[in-house]
Design a protein around this motif. Structure first.
Motif, short mmCIF file in Angstrom:
data_model
loop_
_atom_site.label_atom_id
_atom_site.label_comp_id
_atom_site.label_asym_id
_atom_site.label_seq_id
_atom_site.Cartn_x
_atom_site.Cartn_y
_atom_site.Cartn_z
N VAL A 124 0.83 -1.21 0.00
CA VAL A 124 0.00 0.00 0.00
C VAL A 124 0.86 1.26 0.00
O VAL A 124 0.61 2.20 -0.76
CB VAL A 124 -0.97 0.00 1.22
N ILE A 125 1.89 1.27 0.82
CA ILE A 125 2.74 2.46 0.91
C ILE A 125 3.49 2.69 -0.41
O ILE A 125 3.61 3.83 -0.86
CB ILE A 125 3.72 2.33 2.09
N LYS A 126 3.95 1.63 -1.04
CA LYS A 126 4.66 1.79 -2.31
C LYS A 126 3.73 2.18 -3.45
O LYS A 126 4.18 2.73 -4.44
CB LYS A 126 5.43 0.51 -2.65
N LYS A 127 2.43 1.92 -3.31
CA LYS A 127 1.46 2.33 -4.33
C LYS A 127 1.04 3.78 -4.17
O LYS A 127 0.47 4.36 -5.08
CB LYS A 127 0.21 1.44 -4.26
N MET A 128 1.33 4.37 -3.03
CA MET A 128 0.93 5.76 -2.78
C MET A 128 1.76 6.70 -3.65
O MET A 128 2.93 6.44 -3.91
CB MET A 128 1.14 6.11 -1.30
N PRO A 129 1.17 7.80 -4.08
CA PRO A 129 1.96 8.78 -4.83
C PRO A 129 2.96 9.45 -3.89
O PRO A 129 2.73 9.51 -2.68
CB PRO A 129 0.91 9.78 -5.33
N PRO A 130 4.06 9.95 -4.43
CA PRO A 130 5.06 10.62 -3.58
C PRO A 130 4.44 11.83 -2.88
O PRO A 130 3.67 12.58 -3.47
CB PRO A 130 6.14 11.05 -4.56
N PHE A 131 4.81 12.00 -1.63
CA PHE A 131 4.26 13.11 -0.85
C PHE A 131 4.82 14.45 -1.30
O PHE A 131 4.16 15.47 -1.21
CB PHE A 131 4.57 12.92 0.64
N SER A 132 6.04 14.47 -1.79
CA SER A 132 6.69 15.73 -2.13
C SER A 132 6.49 16.14 -3.59
O SER A 132 6.99 17.16 -4.00
CB SER A 132 8.19 15.64 -1.84
N ASP A 133 5.78 15.35 -4.36
CA ASP A 133 5.58 15.64 -5.78
C ASP A 133 4.43 16.63 -5.93
O ASP A 133 3.27 16.28 -5.72
CB ASP A 133 5.29 14.35 -6.55
N PRO A 134 4.71 17.90 -6.31
CA PRO A 134 3.65 18.89 -6.44
C PRO A 134 2.74 18.67 -7.65
O PRO A 134 1.69 19.29 -7.75
CB PRO A 134 4.41 20.22 -6.59
N SER A 135 3.11 17.77 -8.56
CA SER A 135 2.28 17.54 -9.73
C SER A 135 1.03 16.72 -9.40
O SER A 135 0.08 16.68 -10.18
CB SER A 135 3.08 16.82 -10.82
N HIS A 136 1.03 16.04 -8.25
CA HIS A 136 -0.14 15.29 -7.84
C HIS A 136 -1.12 16.21 -7.13
O HIS A 136 -0.75 16.93 -6.22
CB HIS A 136 0.23 14.14 -6.89
#
Length: 140
Positions: A124-136
């Motif tokens: 689940v954690i590896k499927k999460m989008p990156p927290f620091s990616d502002p494009s999400h």
């Protein structure tokens, strides 16, 4: 943040889940209650940190290197199948290697559940989008 989730929260949840499985199996199967959980917590945590964590991380690394799909199934299954190794370590400490003793079965349940939770958390954690990616962008 993702590293904290992977390497701190996931093992903590796995250990707590394993301990809960131990207590539930003790009550459901053997109709007993945990009188003093100190020994289970101490031996469980020592073996979890020294045996399970390296094995779990190794199996997840091996799955990542060899497979590109079905990781949601392979992570927990791989971690769960390692249950006999930490139980054997505990049984060696107690000088009795019978895998069908009631105490061994309780530790089997402990490490099977912790492997399930650890593997699912990592997936689940590896499927999460990156927290620091502002494009999400997150929509509620």
């Amino acid at each position: 943040m993702r590293d904290i989730l992977l390497y701190l929260i996931s093992p903590l949840l796995a250990f707590i889940g394993g301990f809960c499985a131990y207590v539930v199996i003790l009550k459901v199967v053997y109709d007993e209650t945990l009188v003093d959980g100190t020994a289970v917590l101490v031996w469980g945590s020592v073996i979890f940190l020294t045996v399970c964590m390296p094995l779990y991380m190794g199996i997840i690394y091996a799955i990542d290197k060899r497979f590109t799909s079905y990781k949601g199934l392979l992570y927990p299954l791989g971690c769960m199948l390692l249950f006999a190794v930490p139980t054997a370590a505990i049984m060696l400490i107690w000088d009795d290697m019978n895998p069908f003793l009631p105490e061994a079965i309780l530790f089997h349940s402990f490490f099977i559940m912790s492997g399930l939770i650890f593997g699912l958390c990592h997936w689940v954690i590896k499927k999460m989008p990156p927290f620091s990616d502002p494009s999400h962008t997150y929509k509620l």
